[in-house]
Design an enzyme around this catalytic site. Sequence first.
Site, PDB file in Angstrom:
ATOM      1  N   ASP A  99      32.925  55.956  51.945  1.00 51.59           N
ATOM      2  CA  ASP A  99      34.112  56.529  52.585  1.00 51.59           C
ATOM      3  C   ASP A  99      33.934  56.734  54.088  1.00 51.59           C
ATOM      4  O   ASP A  99      32.802  56.838  54.596  1.00 51.59           O
ATOM      5  CB  ASP A  99      34.429  57.889  51.963  1.00 51.59           C
ATOM      6  N   ASP A 100      35.089  56.838  54.760  1.00 54.19           N
ATOM      7  CA  ASP A 100      35.245  57.340  56.134  1.00 54.19           C
ATOM      8  C   ASP A 100      35.000  56.316  57.236  1.00 54.19           C
ATOM      9  O   ASP A 100      35.251  56.612  58.399  1.00 54.19           O
ATOM     10  CB  ASP A 100      34.344  58.551  56.417  1.00 54.19           C
ATOM     11  N   HIS A 150      41.973  55.213  53.017  1.00 49.56           N
ATOM     12  CA  HIS A 150      41.471  56.591  53.048  1.00 49.56           C
ATOM     13  C   HIS A 150      42.211  57.404  54.121  1.00 49.56           C
ATOM     14  O   HIS A 150      41.649  58.337  54.671  1.00 49.56           O
ATOM     15  CB  HIS A 150      39.967  56.575  53.313  1.00 49.56           C
ATOM     16  N   HIS A 154      41.960  61.141  58.177  1.00 48.04           N
ATOM     17  CA  HIS A 154      41.206  61.944  57.214  1.00 48.04           C
ATOM     18  C   HIS A 154      41.676  63.400  57.168  1.00 48.04           C
ATOM     19  O   HIS A 154      40.874  64.336  57.212  1.00 48.04           O
ATOM     20  CB  HIS A 154      39.706  61.899  57.539  1.00 48.04           C
ATOM     21  N   HIS A 244      28.897  57.788  51.785  1.00 50.18           N
ATOM     22  CA  HIS A 244      29.630  57.697  53.051  1.00 50.18           C
ATOM     23  C   HIS A 244      28.904  56.759  54.020  1.00 50.18           C
ATOM     24  O   HIS A 244      27.676  56.721  54.044  1.00 50.18           O
ATOM     25  CB  HIS A 244      29.781  59.078  53.694  1.00 50.18           C
TER      26      HIS A 244
END
Length: 279
Positions: A99-100, A150, A154, A244
Amino acid sequence: MQKDQLLTRRRALLAGAATLGAAGIAAALAPGAGNRGATASPPAAGAPPARRPLRPSEYRLRPLTGYGPPRTTPGRTPVREEPLLKVPDNGRTVVLTFDDGPDPRYTPRILDTLARYEVRAMFFVCGEMAEYNPHLLARMADEGHVVGNHTWTHPLLTKLRRRTIRSEMERTSDVVEKHYGSRPEWFRAPYGAWNRATFELGAELGMEPLAWTVDTLDWTEPGTRTIVGRVEDGAAPGVVVLSHDAGGDRSQSVKALRSYLPFLLDSGYHVTVPRREYV
């Protein structure tokens, strides 16, 4: 003289093409044929078709089947009441998700490790990161990874108005389509915070919600050995692992992947990505 030779060669090619059967031509022109293995022409009478065993890497790279039965209305994504937490137990399969990102400091190193072991993963990208690192989305596409949505910045979606949630999702889908080549079919809410609006808007944008089964908590920087232990202890058929590749110092996540990925493969797991059969 040279022009005559070119014309002669062209006539020969056209004559050869004319001898192809209708089935062979149809297969060659089928949509997506360039993205799949070429369809072989029927073997000559009496000649059995050649078969070669799949290499281990080819078996690993087989995508999983989609979730649930085919929908009756093509093109519509169901509105779920909770996210998917794991994939169907189609053998000993594990899905790795990051993620991210993409982050130019850590994402390339993760991609290098995945390429070394010839496996694919899912990357849930933030739109603002993707916009600054479009080459990494292009690399993910080239190497067969799945890119999910995503959101753009965020945020905590449960605190936002519906139109703001849509903007966060839609802008990210737009930038993914531009640099990855297709719109994302999966989305993940930041912080795992879902509500009715996120499910409805995700479905409207053609995306399924995917959460996770095993949380490495790598964002807390607990140490490489701790991250490895969480993955190895949590490994089971169908699990989705959350790690991540951005959002802070992810050097521990990079090092941990180099340890637990070969462990999973040596333990008989097939690290792969889900595929939606009906979108």
